[in-house]
Every structure is written in C-alpha cells, then in structure tokens.
Write a protein that holds these residues in place. Structure first.
Motif, mmCIF file in Angstrom:
data_model
loop_
_atom_site.group_PDB
_atom_site.id
_atom_site.type_symbol
_atom_site.label_atom_id
_atom_site.label_comp_id
_atom_site.label_asym_id
_atom_site.label_seq_id
_atom_site.Cartn_x
_atom_site.Cartn_y
_atom_site.Cartn_z
ATOM 1 N N UNK A 36 0.837 -1.209 0.000
ATOM 2 C CA UNK A 36 0.000 0.000 0.000
ATOM 3 C C UNK A 36 0.872 1.259 0.000
ATOM 4 N N UNK A 37 1.962 1.234 0.791
ATOM 5 C CA UNK A 37 2.876 2.374 0.830
ATOM 6 C C UNK A 37 3.534 2.555 -0.543
ATOM 7 N N UNK A 38 3.941 1.441 -1.142
ATOM 8 C CA UNK A 38 4.545 1.521 -2.474
ATOM 9 C C UNK A 38 3.574 2.042 -3.513
ATOM 10 N N UNK A 39 2.297 1.635 -3.390
ATOM 11 C CA UNK A 39 1.290 2.133 -4.317
ATOM 12 C C UNK A 39 1.080 3.627 -4.176
ATOM 13 N N UNK A 40 1.100 4.100 -2.938
ATOM 14 C CA UNK A 40 0.946 5.529 -2.697
ATOM 15 C C UNK A 40 2.078 6.308 -3.349
ATOM 16 N N UNK A 41 3.294 5.737 -3.299
ATOM 17 C CA UNK A 41 4.457 6.406 -3.873
ATOM 18 C C UNK A 41 4.648 6.072 -5.347
ATOM 19 N N UNK A 42 3.797 5.196 -5.860
ATOM 20 C CA UNK A 42 3.804 4.812 -7.271
ATOM 21 C C UNK A 42 5.140 4.210 -7.709
ATOM 22 N N UNK A 43 5.635 3.249 -6.922
ATOM 23 C CA UNK A 43 6.855 2.535 -7.262
ATOM 24 C C UNK A 43 6.505 1.094 -7.625
ATOM 25 N N UNK A 44 7.243 0.535 -8.558
ATOM 26 C CA UNK A 44 6.900 -0.772 -9.122
ATOM 27 C C UNK A 44 6.960 -1.886 -8.087
ATOM 28 N N UNK A 45 7.866 -1.793 -7.117
ATOM 29 C CA UNK A 45 8.011 -2.904 -6.170
ATOM 30 C C UNK A 45 6.754 -3.125 -5.335
ATOM 31 N N UNK A 46 5.811 -2.189 -5.391
ATOM 32 C CA UNK A 46 4.560 -2.372 -4.656
ATOM 33 C C UNK A 46 3.836 -3.638 -5.104
ATOM 34 N N UNK A 47 3.930 -3.965 -6.390
ATOM 35 C CA UNK A 47 3.194 -5.116 -6.926
ATOM 36 C C UNK A 47 3.771 -6.456 -6.479
ATOM 37 N N UNK A 48 5.076 -6.751 -6.697
ATOM 38 C CA UNK A 48 5.593 -8.052 -6.247
ATOM 39 C C UNK A 48 5.538 -8.245 -4.737
ATOM 40 N N UNK A 49 5.744 -7.165 -3.973
ATOM 41 C CA UNK A 49 5.650 -7.275 -2.511
ATOM 42 C C UNK A 49 4.232 -7.670 -2.107
ATOM 43 N N UNK A 50 3.245 -7.048 -2.750
ATOM 44 C CA UNK A 50 1.860 -7.394 -2.457
ATOM 45 C C UNK A 50 1.534 -8.830 -2.823
ATOM 46 N N UNK A 51 2.104 -9.330 -3.906
ATOM 47 C CA UNK A 51 1.847 -10.695 -4.348
ATOM 48 C C UNK A 51 2.328 -11.707 -3.309
ATOM 49 N N UNK A 52 3.482 -11.450 -2.700
ATOM 50 C CA UNK A 52 3.989 -12.347 -1.652
ATOM 51 C C UNK A 52 2.995 -12.415 -0.499
ATOM 52 N N UNK A 53 2.488 -11.251 -0.093
ATOM 53 C CA UNK A 53 1.494 -11.223 0.971
ATOM 54 C C UNK A 53 0.224 -11.973 0.587
ATOM 55 N N UNK A 54 -0.193 -11.865 -0.664
ATOM 56 C CA UNK A 54 -1.390 -12.570 -1.141
ATOM 57 C C UNK A 54 -1.250 -14.076 -0.996
ATOM 58 N N UNK A 55 -0.088 -14.604 -1.336
ATOM 59 C CA UNK A 55 0.140 -16.045 -1.263
ATOM 60 C C UNK A 55 0.040 -16.528 0.183
ATOM 61 N N UNK A 56 0.627 -15.769 1.103
ATOM 62 C CA UNK A 56 0.567 -16.152 2.514
ATOM 63 C C UNK A 56 -0.865 -16.090 3.046
#
Length: 261
Positions: A36-56
C-alpha cells in the motif's frame, strides 16, 4: 529436513491469552501494508511485494481447509488473494510499460522511486486522475452485480459472512484495477472495503488482519490525499505549459528511439 522447516515456519503461532494467531497472517498483512505504501508512492516494487502477501494470506483465510486456529473458511477473503495475484500482475506490467516508455514524473518525484526511466515532455505516464463518467458507471455496475453474484456463490460454498465477504472481494477487485489504471477513486473504494472488512474479521477471529485493516485505513486516507495533490499539480502544470504538439511528440519519440539504440 527443509520440508519440516517450512512446515514449522508456516504453522508458527503467537498465543495471546486463549487466542492463537498464525505468524504468517501477521507477515502476510505486513507485506500488504508495504504494498500500500509503495502504491501511494507509485513505485513498481509495490506489486511483487503485495503478491507475496497474497500467497501467505490465501492459506490463512481458508482456515477450515488448512486447519488454522480460526478454523473458518472466508472464501471471499481467500478468493481475493487469487484475484490480487492476477490483477497485480496486470498492474505490474502496466506500470513497467510506463517506466520503459520514457515518460515524465512530476518534478519533485524522487528519481530512485520513480516508475519511469527517461525524462520526456509528455504527461502520458501512470499519473493519478479521476475516472471518466463511463468508467464510474462500469465500477458501479460491477460493485452491485459482483456483490450479489459472489454472495450467492459464497453462500453455496458455505462461506462465513457471505454478503460481507462478497463486497470485500468485489471492492478489492475494483480497487486493485483502479490502482493499475491510475484512478484516484481506487482509494475511496478501499475505504468502503475497510468499513465492511474490519467488523467481519473481528467477528471471525482474524484479529491481526482486522487490526491491520485499521492501519490500512490510515494509509488509504493518506494515499488518497497524496494522489489528489499529485493530480492537481499535474493538471496545473499542464494548464500553464499546455499539451505538446504533434510535431514535438514525434520529435521526442525519435530522440528517445535514437537514445535507446
């Protein structure tokens, strides 16, 4: 040996009084906040980091299937993790495409956090903007039809709290799609999801997720303010400088092509 270590890590719990909480629920939500923080700052790493959380979190919300301490199945919560994987992959690609297109960020953007690569004189990047009237109608129709349809499906599957679960699933889909498209409204959709999600998760005993939903709400409000500010600054600059001419745009593309070669 490695298999038993992985199993031990997945099953690790934190006990507070009579309540047992899986560490992977806490960690998964931690990745979600980072996204969410990465999305607010509009940086690409927001997506893969979120995906890891989704799997867990997928394994956490199927408590009856994976025999977690809560032992409840929230099919909407679990299903949206799968949806996040799909939509986040699209968002990751969408933002990466903007980065490789060589478009311009606002002047105050930190280059190390930029989703863009080369500066240019266009405003075609993944910039915050309001959705069009047609897009808003689309979101409203999806919200109503999706919530009703998934409520029926989740009821048939035996989900706990099917109507709340259905809106959380549908709203999360719309919010993630909106983030990928750069619609400022996606933050408002997240607020509506949190208003339903917090009571549901507390009632179901998913206390870390419920508490972290409250933290999400703070980031969501903050993110909305940040995106709205960027949007207004971009629009103000566009009014002063004016849009690039067709000749300028062609020349810029020629220069960028030459630079890449």
């Amino acid at each position: 040996m490695s298999g038993s270590l992985i199993t031990s890590l997945l099953d690790a719990q934190w006990t507070i009084g009579d309540t047992s909480i899986l560490w992977r629920e806490i960690i998964g939500n931690g990745f979600g906040i980072a996204s969410a923080v990465g999305g607010m700052r509009r940086v690409i790493w927001a997506w893969p980091v979120g995906i890891i959380g989704n799997i867990l979190l997928f394994t956490v919300f199927l408590g009856g299937v994976f025999h977690t301490p809560q032992d409840l199945d929230l099919y909407g919560q679990a299903g949206r993790q799968v949806m996040f994987l799909i939509v986040s992959s699209y968002g990751w690609w969408q933002w990466h495409r903007a980065k490789t297109a060589g478009l311009r960020e606002p002047a105050q953007a930190d280059p190390s956090r930029s989703i863009l690569s080369e500066p240019a004189d266009t405003y075609e990047a993944v910039q915050p903007h309001w959705a069009s009237a047609r897009e808003r109608v689309f979101m409203a129709v999806v919200a109503v039809v999706g919530t009703c349809g998934f409520a029926w499906l989740f009821s048939a599957l035996g989900s706990w709290g099917p109507w709340s679960d259905a809106w959380i699933f549908t709203g999360s889909l719309l919010a993630t799609l909106g983030m990928a498209r750069g619609w400022t409204e996606f933050w408002l959709i997240w607020i509506a999801v949190d208003l339903v999600g917090v009571p549901l998760l507390f009632s179901a005993g998913y206390y870390p997720s419920a508490l972290l939903y409250l933290i999400y709400a703070v980031f969501v409000i903050w993110g909305f303010v940040v995106w709205l500010k960027v949007q207004r600054e971009t629009q103000a600059r566009a009014r002063v400088e004016g849009p690039p001419t067709a000749a300028d745009t062609t020349g810029q593309r020629t220069v960028r092509t030459a630079q890449r070669h």
